[in-house]
Design an enzyme around this catalytic site. Structure first.
Site, mmCIF file in Angstrom:
data_model
loop_
_atom_site.group_PDB
_atom_site.id
_atom_site.type_symbol
_atom_site.label_atom_id
_atom_site.label_comp_id
_atom_site.label_asym_id
_atom_site.label_seq_id
_atom_site.Cartn_x
_atom_site.Cartn_y
_atom_site.Cartn_z
ATOM 1 N N GLY A 89 0.851 -1.204 0.000
ATOM 2 C CA GLY A 89 0.000 0.000 0.000
ATOM 3 C C GLY A 89 0.875 1.238 0.000
ATOM 4 N N LYS A 107 4.576 12.284 -2.762
ATOM 5 C CA LYS A 107 5.338 11.128 -2.264
ATOM 6 C C LYS A 107 6.365 11.658 -1.265
ATOM 7 C CE LYS A 107 8.113 7.263 -4.021
ATOM 8 N NZ LYS A 107 8.540 6.585 -5.254
ATOM 9 N N ARG A 170 3.741 13.662 -7.901
ATOM 10 C CA ARG A 170 3.635 12.841 -9.115
ATOM 11 C C ARG A 170 2.221 12.968 -9.662
ATOM 12 N NH1 ARG A 170 5.941 6.909 -7.715
ATOM 13 N NH2 ARG A 170 4.136 6.752 -6.350
ATOM 14 N N ARG A 177 -2.306 -0.708 -9.520
ATOM 15 C CA ARG A 177 -1.184 -1.601 -9.821
ATOM 16 C C ARG A 177 -1.658 -3.046 -9.944
ATOM 17 N NH1 ARG A 177 3.079 1.357 -6.982
ATOM 18 N NH2 ARG A 177 2.227 3.455 -6.775
ATOM 19 N N ASP A 246 3.781 -4.916 -7.469
ATOM 20 C CA ASP A 246 3.203 -3.666 -6.955
ATOM 21 C C ASP A 246 3.772 -2.453 -7.691
ATOM 22 O OD1 ASP A 246 5.413 -4.814 -5.339
ATOM 23 O OD2 ASP A 246 5.498 -2.809 -4.487
#
Ligand code: AMP
Ligand code: MG
Length: 479
Positions: A89, A107, A170, A177, A246
């Site tokens: 996650g 991020k 981002r 994913r 992932d």
């Protein structure tokens, strides 16, 4: 549009609440702007001028939330280096919402529900790497998430040394994913898988919405996009470094830039990630790993799509879907416009010749783009000319079957073979300067990354052979 006027939507939050957890960004201390991408800003209609405002820093730092924003982190699982991990996650990524088809995500905004024991932060070093390379990949024509900007701060974090914390914003058309599907499959929650399929179709593949058999078709399009993505990585010489499930996008994008590298001298077995002791994610293994990853993805759909039909598609992946996608990109690099079945063999022979020649991969193709039959410029750049010489005999024969004029071929090849790519030693130099507060080289590399096919005389020093001490080095996973 200014930062103040951004309005966001959060369609992901209409899914069952097991798909995400609401998150609160934890601001960095004394944040400052490191860089922004005017080109990425255009995608969300943000003025270049407003990226220089304090509000832009506040946006990245999470102290300003646009109208409609409801920050959340996404739940996923994944196979890491071949082993299933059900508890992954977004440990350090926070989604703010979407605008103009782009999901904005910070991020490094502090630990989330999924952070486990980690700090939720991103080192300035790794944010710069992600920021520059995602922009570079876009300008090289390779599907990728984008990066809007980076902030640095006074906050320190512990990695192998103390490092400066930063946040990179981002943007992606989707953050789903393969691992998102794996989470619900392994939890045995098949109804949630259908819910996820419908979300993915609405977000990334709306043309499938009213189709019969839409989940099978979704599987096929994801498989095909993955083939063309990994084919474009092989052709440009990009090594992802951590192709865990992932880190595989259901929209066929390059995501999660960690210990990646662009090839220096062509080495088929090059492993860029120091933690990858067996070379699972070596350059040459990337196509096989993409197949392995799609196999894992197909398993998650096995209760809602016929496994036999998916298996047939998986067989086709190895037999011709991936090879054709790869040969198609390589044809462009080689200036071949007639499709011949024998081109696959020509490309395979080139790969062997390059591996044995100790030649800079990017420089080889840029030099070949001006090839006119005179082999001297090629001899000048290879250590072992004999193998390349033998291949050039085949290439001369192959070129004679083309109808395009030589000058036109050269022009097209110069648009398919970049002069400028971001090698790790260049990024490292920009990072070391940025850590001292000088962001000029980040700006320079961003500019170079935005013009990969141009001739930029003032940046000639960023082309050519990598200095010997920097060739094919391995990178640490810590970020
Ligand atoms: P990555 O290697 O960046 O793809 O990350 C793998 C997993 O570890 C993901 O679930 C990340 O969210 C999580 N992760 C990596 N670094 C951190 C960090 N500093 N804090 C919290 N979670 C992290
Ligand atoms: Mg990741």
């Amino acid at each position: 549009m200014s930062v103040d006027s951004i309005k966001l939507q959060t369609p992901y939050l209409s899914l069952d609440d097991e798909f995400y957890r609401l998150s609160e960004p934890i601001p960095l201390e004394e944040p400052y702007l490191v860089s922004f991408s005017a080109d990425a800003a255009k995608l969300i209609d943000l003025d270049e001028k407003s990226c220089k405002d304090k509000k832009f820093i506040d946006l990245l730092n999470g102290t300003f939330l646009p109208e409609g924003s409801k920050p959340f982190s996404m739940c996923y699982a994944g196979h890491q280096f071949g082993h299933f991990n059900p508890w992954l996650g977004d440990g350090r990524a926070i989604n703010l919402g979407s605008t103009h088809g782009w999901n904005l995500q910070t991020k490094g905004s502090g630990d989330t529900y999924y952070a486990r024991t980690a700090d939720g932060r991103s080192a300035l070093r790794s944010s710069i790497r992600e920021y520059l390379m995602s922009e570079a990949m876009h300008h090289l024509g390779i599907p990728t998430t984008r990066a809007l900007g980076i902030i640095g701060s006074k906050t320190q974090i512990i990695r192998s040394n103390m490092e400066k914390a930063s946040i990179v914003m981002r943007m992606s058309e989707s953050w789903v994913r393969f691992g998102t599907f794996e989470y619900f499959y392994y939890m045995g929650e098949h109804d949630k898988l259908e819910e996820l399929c419908d979300y993915v179709i609405a977000e990334s593949y709306p043309h499938l919405n009213d189709e019969e058999d839409k989940y099978y078709k979704m599987f096929c399009v994801i498989l095909e996009k993955t083939a063309s993505l990994v084919a474009s990585w092989q052709a440009i010489g990009f090594c992802h470094g951590v192709m865990n499930t992932d880190n595989m996008s259901i929209a066929g994008l390059t995501i999660d830039y960690g210990p990646y590298a662009m090839l220096d001298d062509f080495n088929y077995n090059y492993v860029c990630n120091n933690s990858d002791r067996v070379g699972r994610y070596s350059y040459g293994e990337q196509p096989n790993i993409s197949y392995w990853n799609i196999t894992k993805f197909s398993k998650t759909l096995s209760k809602i799509v016929s496994p036999e039909r998916m298996q047939k598609k998986l067989d086709d992946y190895g037999d011709f879907i991936f090879p054709n996608a790869y040969v198609d990109v390589m044809r462009k690099k080689l200036g071949l416009y007639v499709d011949l079945e024998s081109d696959r063999e020509l490309v395979e022979k080139l790969v062997v010749a390059l591996h044995e020649s100790y030649v800079d991969y990017t420089l080889f193709f840029r030099t070949l783009s001006r090839y006119s039959g005179d082999r001297m410029p090629i001899y000048d750049i290879v250590m072992e000319p004999v193998v390349i010489d033998n291949w050039l005999i085949l290439y001369d024969e192959r070129l004679s079957l083309e109808t395009i004029a030589q000058a036109d071929r050269q022009e097209l090849m110069l648009k398919s073979n970049p002069k400028y790519i971001l090698k790790n030693f260049m990024l490292q130099e920009a990072i070391e300067l940025a850590q001292k507060g000088d962001f000029s080289m980040v700006e320079t590399l961003l500019y170079v990354a935005e013009h990969p096919y141009d001739e930029l005389p003032e940046y000639e020093h960023f082309t050519g052979d990598t200095p010997e001490e920097h060739k094919n080095i391995g990178l640490s996973c810590s970020s």
